[in-house]
Scaffold this motif. Structure first.
Motif, PDB file in Angstrom:
ATOM      1  N   VAL A 138       0.869  -1.168   0.000  1.00  0.00           N
ATOM      2  CA  VAL A 138       0.000   0.000   0.000  1.00  0.00           C
ATOM      3  C   VAL A 138       0.909   1.222   0.000  1.00  0.00           C
ATOM      4  O   VAL A 138       1.768   1.366   0.874  1.00  0.00           O
ATOM      5  N   SER A 139       0.739   2.085  -0.998  1.00  0.00           N
ATOM      6  CA  SER A 139       1.567   3.290  -1.118  1.00  0.00           C
ATOM      7  C   SER A 139       0.758   4.524  -0.737  1.00  0.00           C
ATOM      8  O   SER A 139      -0.418   4.618  -1.068  1.00  0.00           O
ATOM      9  N   ALA A 140       1.417   5.454  -0.050  1.00  0.00           N
ATOM     10  CA  ALA A 140       0.780   6.720   0.334  1.00  0.00           C
ATOM     11  C   ALA A 140       1.732   7.858  -0.021  1.00  0.00           C
ATOM     12  O   ALA A 140       2.823   7.942   0.531  1.00  0.00           O
ATOM     13  N   LEU A 141       1.308   8.709  -0.947  1.00  0.00           N
ATOM     14  CA  LEU A 141       2.123   9.849  -1.366  1.00  0.00           C
ATOM     15  C   LEU A 141       1.559  11.124  -0.754  1.00  0.00           C
ATOM     16  O   LEU A 141       0.360  11.235  -0.510  1.00  0.00           O
ATOM     17  N   ALA A 142       2.426  12.104  -0.534  1.00  0.00           N
ATOM     18  CA  ALA A 142       2.029  13.334   0.150  1.00  0.00           C
ATOM     19  C   ALA A 142       2.192  14.547  -0.746  1.00  0.00           C
ATOM     20  O   ALA A 142       3.017  14.566  -1.655  1.00  0.00           O
ATOM     21  N   ASN A 143       1.391  15.561  -0.452  1.00  0.00           N
ATOM     22  CA  ASN A 143       1.560  16.888  -1.049  1.00  0.00           C
ATOM     23  C   ASN A 143       2.743  17.569  -0.368  1.00  0.00           C
ATOM     24  O   ASN A 143       3.188  17.123   0.696  1.00  0.00           O
TER      25      ASN A 143
ATOM     26  N   GLU B 219     -10.358   1.094   2.373  1.00  0.00           N
ATOM     27  CA  GLU B 219     -10.928   0.063   3.246  1.00  0.00           C
ATOM     28  C   GLU B 219     -11.697  -0.973   2.441  1.00  0.00           C
ATOM     29  O   GLU B 219     -11.541  -2.179   2.656  1.00  0.00           O
ATOM     30  N   ARG B 220     -12.513  -0.534   1.480  1.00  0.00           N
ATOM     31  CA  ARG B 220     -13.262  -1.473   0.636  1.00  0.00           C
ATOM     32  C   ARG B 220     -12.329  -2.347  -0.195  1.00  0.00           C
ATOM     33  O   ARG B 220     -12.534  -3.555  -0.326  1.00  0.00           O
ATOM     34  N   THR B 221     -11.279  -1.747  -0.756  1.00  0.00           N
ATOM     35  CA  THR B 221     -10.334  -2.506  -1.582  1.00  0.00           C
ATOM     36  C   THR B 221      -9.616  -3.557  -0.749  1.00  0.00           C
ATOM     37  O   THR B 221      -9.470  -4.713  -1.168  1.00  0.00           O
ATOM     38  N   LEU B 222      -9.156  -3.167   0.443  1.00  0.00           N
ATOM     39  CA  LEU B 222      -8.468  -4.129   1.304  1.00  0.00           C
ATOM     40  C   LEU B 222      -9.401  -5.248   1.755  1.00  0.00           C
ATOM     41  O   LEU B 222      -8.993  -6.415   1.825  1.00  0.00           O
ATOM     42  N   GLU B 223     -10.650  -4.916   2.068  1.00  0.00           N
ATOM     43  CA  GLU B 223     -11.614  -5.956   2.449  1.00  0.00           C
ATOM     44  C   GLU B 223     -11.797  -6.954   1.321  1.00  0.00           C
ATOM     45  O   GLU B 223     -11.830  -8.170   1.547  1.00  0.00           O
ATOM     46  N   ASP B 224     -11.930  -6.451   0.086  1.00  0.00           N
ATOM     47  CA  ASP B 224     -12.095  -7.347  -1.069  1.00  0.00           C
ATOM     48  C   ASP B 224     -10.876  -8.234  -1.264  1.00  0.00           C
ATOM     49  O   ASP B 224     -11.003  -9.430  -1.533  1.00  0.00           O
ATOM     50  N   VAL B 225      -9.692  -7.659  -1.120  1.00  0.00           N
ATOM     51  CA  VAL B 225      -8.458  -8.430  -1.334  1.00  0.00           C
ATOM     52  C   VAL B 225      -8.289  -9.496  -0.267  1.00  0.00           C
ATOM     53  O   VAL B 225      -8.011 -10.661  -0.557  1.00  0.00           O
ATOM     54  N   PHE B 226      -8.482  -9.135   0.996  1.00  0.00           N
ATOM     55  CA  PHE B 226      -8.250 -10.100   2.082  1.00  0.00           C
ATOM     56  C   PHE B 226      -9.392 -11.095   2.229  1.00  0.00           C
ATOM     57  O   PHE B 226      -9.190 -12.170   2.792  1.00  0.00           O
ATOM     58  N   ARG B 227     -10.582 -10.776   1.744  1.00  0.00           N
ATOM     59  CA  ARG B 227     -11.703 -11.704   1.829  1.00  0.00           C
ATOM     60  C   ARG B 227     -11.515 -12.871   0.861  1.00  0.00           C
ATOM     61  O   ARG B 227     -11.985 -13.972   1.092  1.00  0.00           O
ATOM     62  N   ASP B 228     -10.802 -12.646  -0.244  1.00  0.00           N
ATOM     63  CA  ASP B 228     -10.592 -13.675  -1.266  1.00  0.00           C
ATOM     64  C   ASP B 228      -9.568 -14.700  -0.761  1.00  0.00           C
ATOM     65  O   ASP B 228      -8.398 -14.368  -0.561  1.00  0.00           O
ATOM     66  N   PRO B 229      -9.985 -15.953  -0.542  1.00  0.00           N
ATOM     67  CA  PRO B 229      -9.031 -16.955  -0.034  1.00  0.00           C
ATOM     68  C   PRO B 229      -7.938 -17.304  -1.042  1.00  0.00           C
ATOM     69  O   PRO B 229      -6.876 -17.795  -0.663  1.00  0.00           O
TER      70      PRO B 229
ATOM     71  N   ALA C 252      -2.368   4.026  -3.189  1.00  0.00           N
ATOM     72  CA  ALA C 252      -2.498   2.938  -4.151  1.00  0.00           C
ATOM     73  C   ALA C 252      -2.355   1.609  -3.423  1.00  0.00           C
ATOM     74  O   ALA C 252      -1.564   1.483  -2.487  1.00  0.00           O
ATOM     75  N   VAL C 253      -3.140   0.645  -3.856  1.00  0.00           N
ATOM     76  CA  VAL C 253      -3.018  -0.734  -3.366  1.00  0.00           C
ATOM     77  C   VAL C 253      -2.385  -1.514  -4.503  1.00  0.00           C
ATOM     78  O   VAL C 253      -2.999  -1.705  -5.544  1.00  0.00           O
ATOM     79  N   GLY C 254      -1.145  -1.935  -4.300  1.00  0.00           N
ATOM     80  CA  GLY C 254      -0.383  -2.513  -5.401  1.00  0.00           C
ATOM     81  C   GLY C 254      -0.134  -1.428  -6.425  1.00  0.00           C
ATOM     82  O   GLY C 254       0.442  -0.393  -6.130  1.00  0.00           O
ATOM     83  N   GLU C 255      -0.628  -1.622  -7.630  1.00  0.00           N
ATOM     84  CA  GLU C 255      -0.506  -0.612  -8.687  1.00  0.00           C
ATOM     85  C   GLU C 255      -1.815   0.131  -8.919  1.00  0.00           C
ATOM     86  O   GLU C 255      -1.874   1.024  -9.760  1.00  0.00           O
ATOM     87  N   THR C 256      -2.863  -0.249  -8.195  1.00  0.00           N
ATOM     88  CA  THR C 256      -4.192   0.333  -8.407  1.00  0.00           C
ATOM     89  C   THR C 256      -4.404   1.534  -7.495  1.00  0.00           C
ATOM     90  O   THR C 256      -4.381   1.395  -6.274  1.00  0.00           O
ATOM     91  N   PRO C 257      -4.620   2.731  -8.069  1.00  0.00           N
ATOM     92  CA  PRO C 257      -4.874   3.903  -7.215  1.00  0.00           C
ATOM     93  C   PRO C 257      -6.246   3.809  -6.552  1.00  0.00           C
ATOM     94  O   PRO C 257      -7.192   3.284  -7.128  1.00  0.00           O
ATOM     95  N   VAL C 258      -6.314   4.298  -5.308  1.00  0.00           N
ATOM     96  CA  VAL C 258      -7.583   4.368  -4.581  1.00  0.00           C
ATOM     97  C   VAL C 258      -7.799   5.816  -4.150  1.00  0.00           C
ATOM     98  O   VAL C 258      -6.856   6.530  -3.852  1.00  0.00           O
ATOM     99  N   ALA C 259      -9.069   6.208  -4.137  1.00  0.00           N
ATOM    100  CA  ALA C 259      -9.399   7.595  -3.816  1.00  0.00           C
ATOM    101  C   ALA C 259     -10.033   7.652  -2.430  1.00  0.00           C
ATOM    102  O   ALA C 259     -11.214   7.407  -2.274  1.00  0.00           O
TER     103      ALA C 259
END
Length: 167
Positions: free
Chosen positions: A80-85, A107-117, A94-101
């Motif tokens: 998980v990457s976090a860039l600053a102003n 939180e939704r992206t991480l839930e989806d990723v960790f829910r998948d066995p 970003a989660v991996g290479e996918t940007p999140v807003a």
């Protein structure tokens, strides 16, 4: 007849009222002019070293499988990457290479990723811009530590990597 005691003329008395006045004036001056340094500039985090992101027990070096079209296959660590102003506020995540807003999307992206066995992720590495203030970083950490793995266990492996300040 009693005699009055006379104080010797060289006996000096201190005027305590003037001394107390001066002490309170100095105390008031130092209290009113004291400007503490910002706390965020004083926080020095000694972060643990990150864990390897490839499955060492797989017996094959990462990147050797030319038929693998999924770059996350074989990895057990989610990045998980976090860039600053420039002012230290959160600019982009970003989660991996996918940007999140935003934090809710994270939180939704991480839930989806960790829910998948089938995902196989059991740890998170936070790549954090060195300019990011402590408040937004703690919000990201809170989102990550709330996550549950596919087997129901809470996410307990969280590592940090400091990214150099960008342009």
């Amino acid at each position: 007849m009693r005699r009055k005691r006379r104080h010797p003329p060289n006996d000096v008395e201190l005027n305590l009222a003037a001394m107390l006045d001066m002490a309170f004036q100095l105390l008031t001056f130092f209290i009113l002019t004291f400007k503490p340094a910002p706390i965020e500039g004083q926080v020095l985090l000694r972060l643990p070293p990150p864990h390897p992101i490839t499955n060492i027990n797989a017996g094959e070096k990462a990147g050797n499988d030319a038929g693998n079209t999924n770059p996350l296959e074989g990895l057990t660590t989610l990045v998980v990457s976090a860039l600053a102003n420039p002012d230290g506020s959160l600019k982009q995540m970003a989660v991996g290479e996918t940007p999140v807003a935003g934090l809710t999307a994270l939180e939704r992206t991480l839930e989806d990723v960790f829910r998948d066995p089938a995902s196989g992720f059991d740890q998170v590495i936070l790549q954090v811009d060195s300019r990011l203030h402590y408040g937004p970083l703690m919000q990201i950490i809170d989102v990550c530590t709330k996550q549950k793995l596919a087997d129901g266990q809470p996410l307990s492996k969280l590592s940090f990597v400091e990214l150099p300040a960008g342009p």
